[in-house]
Design a protein around this motif. Structure first.
Motif, PDB file in Angstrom:
ATOM      1  N   LEU A  89      -6.269 -11.480  -1.463  1.00 12.53           N
ATOM      2  CA  LEU A  89      -7.572 -10.957  -1.871  1.00 12.53           C
ATOM      3  C   LEU A  89      -8.242 -11.877  -2.883  1.00 12.53           C
ATOM      4  O   LEU A  89      -9.467 -12.047  -2.866  1.00 12.53           O
ATOM      5  CB  LEU A  89      -7.414  -9.554  -2.470  1.00 12.53           C
ATOM      6  N   LEU A  90      -7.450 -12.467  -3.753  1.00 11.51           N
ATOM      7  CA  LEU A  90      -8.012 -13.400  -4.730  1.00 11.51           C
ATOM      8  C   LEU A  90      -8.605 -14.622  -4.026  1.00 11.51           C
ATOM      9  O   LEU A  90      -9.709 -15.075  -4.362  1.00 11.51           O
ATOM     10  CB  LEU A  90      -6.923 -13.829  -5.713  1.00 11.51           C
ATOM     11  N   ASP A  91      -7.900 -15.145  -3.030  1.00 10.88           N
ATOM     12  CA  ASP A  91      -8.426 -16.275  -2.254  1.00 10.88           C
ATOM     13  C   ASP A  91      -9.707 -15.882  -1.516  1.00 10.88           C
ATOM     14  O   ASP A  91     -10.660 -16.666  -1.436  1.00 10.88           O
ATOM     15  CB  ASP A  91      -7.372 -16.753  -1.249  1.00 10.88           C
ATOM     16  N   ALA A  95     -13.601 -17.530  -1.897  1.00 12.42           N
ATOM     17  CA  ALA A  95     -14.359 -18.029  -0.748  1.00 12.42           C
ATOM     18  C   ALA A  95     -15.700 -17.320  -0.616  1.00 12.42           C
ATOM     19  O   ALA A  95     -16.740 -17.955  -0.376  1.00 12.42           O
ATOM     20  CB  ALA A  95     -13.534 -17.851   0.528  1.00 12.42           C
ATOM     21  N   LEU A  96     -15.713 -16.006  -0.794  1.00 12.30           N
ATOM     22  CA  LEU A  96     -16.944 -15.239  -0.608  1.00 12.30           C
ATOM     23  C   LEU A  96     -17.970 -15.532  -1.698  1.00 12.30           C
ATOM     24  O   LEU A  96     -19.177 -15.572  -1.426  1.00 12.30           O
ATOM     25  CB  LEU A  96     -16.629 -13.741  -0.576  1.00 12.30           C
ATOM     26  N   SER A 126     -12.021 -16.006   5.811  1.00 11.65           N
ATOM     27  CA  SER A 126     -11.699 -15.408   4.508  1.00 11.65           C
ATOM     28  C   SER A 126     -11.075 -14.024   4.645  1.00 11.65           C
ATOM     29  O   SER A 126     -10.470 -13.518   3.693  1.00 11.65           O
ATOM     30  CB  SER A 126     -12.967 -15.308   3.648  1.00 11.65           C
ATOM     31  N   ILE A 127     -11.221 -13.409   5.811  1.00 12.35           N
ATOM     32  CA  ILE A 127     -10.651 -12.068   6.034  1.00 12.35           C
ATOM     33  C   ILE A 127      -9.186 -12.240   6.403  1.00 12.35           C
ATOM     34  O   ILE A 127      -8.855 -12.554   7.550  1.00 12.35           O
ATOM     35  CB  ILE A 127     -11.412 -11.315   7.140  1.00 12.35           C
ATOM     36  N   ARG A 198     -13.038  -6.666  -4.787  1.00  9.65           N
ATOM     37  CA  ARG A 198     -12.635  -6.787  -6.194  1.00  9.65           C
ATOM     38  C   ARG A 198     -12.070  -5.463  -6.714  1.00  9.65           C
ATOM     39  O   ARG A 198     -11.052  -5.432  -7.415  1.00  9.65           O
ATOM     40  CB  ARG A 198     -13.834  -7.237  -7.023  1.00  9.65           C
ATOM     41  N   GLU A 199     -12.729  -4.355  -6.367  1.00 12.61           N
ATOM     42  CA  GLU A 199     -12.229  -3.043  -6.783  1.00 12.61           C
ATOM     43  C   GLU A 199     -10.882  -2.739  -6.131  1.00 12.61           C
ATOM     44  O   GLU A 199      -9.983  -2.169  -6.762  1.00 12.61           O
ATOM     45  CB  GLU A 199     -13.247  -1.960  -6.422  1.00 12.61           C
TER      46      GLU A 199
END
Length: 214
Positions: A89-91, A95-96, A126-127, A198-199
């Protein structure tokens, strides 16, 4: 009724019966309608009452043991899933953020087409999670699973929209305005998806707070 509350209630009743019995046995005086305190009948009555309450406690304990095990298994599965997806998720967020920034930039009149296909490919790349990866997180606090599922659909839809755009190189005034509006709308979608991710990552972080370090 909450099983934990029911267990404590039964324990409280059992404790009350025990204290009541002990008081009367030591005092040597039972209620007026009973036989003397140290008679065999009294002992049998009180032992039977205590045994009944004890049996009730055992029954409730066994009945709720399966629920406790299921909750523990669900929690452990959620922790494992959070650990497996946290770094990804951090990666994704990195990217996003970069893609949204590029989409939000003014379009330059340099004759170069907008890299819509490239943006679409980067968004899809990115997914890094599938819907099946989210199943263990369904009941986790903070609801990371629904947030990640919605973010995934938003990003896939955005990638489809970007890939369907024509490769205009020379914009007239209207086309320039329309392309700028389109780019900004897609940037907003990417920003919104990033915020949900992020949440969800924060919820995963909280799940892992009490996991001992190796």
């Amino acid at each position: 009724m909450n099983t934990r509350f029911l267990e404590w209630l039964v324990f409280a009743v059992f404790g009350g019966v025990m204290l009541y019995s002990l008081h009367h046995i030591l005092a040597g005086s039972f209620p007026a309608n009973t036989t003397p305190a140290h008679g065999a009948g009294d002992w049998a009555t009180w032992v039977g009452a205590i045994g009944t309450v004890g049996t009730l406690i055992g029954t409730i304990w066994l009945a709720t043991a399966a629920t406790r095990r299921e909750k523990q298994i669900a929690h452990d599965s959620a922790v494992l899933a959070a650990a497996g997806i946290q770094i990804r998720l951090l990666d994704t967020l990195h990217a996003l953020v970069a893609i949204a920034e590029e989409l939000g930039r003014p379009i330059e009149d340099d004759g170069k087409p907008q890299p819509y296909v490239t943006w679409a490919h980067r968004i899809r790349s990115s997914i890094t999670w599938q819907i099946a990866d989210l199943t263990p997180l369904i009941h986790a606090k903070g609801q990371p699973a629904p947030a990640l599922a919605v973010a995934r659909e938003w990003l896939l839809s955005c990638a489809d929209e970007l890939q369907s755009r024509p490769f205009n190189q020379d914009y007239d005034d209207f086309e320039y305005w329309e392309a700028a509006e389109f780019n900004q709308s897609q940037a907003d979608i990417v920003h919104g998806a990033a915020e949900m991710i992020r949440e969800a990552k924060r919820a995963c972080d909280r799940l892992l707070e009490h996991v001992p370090a190796p």
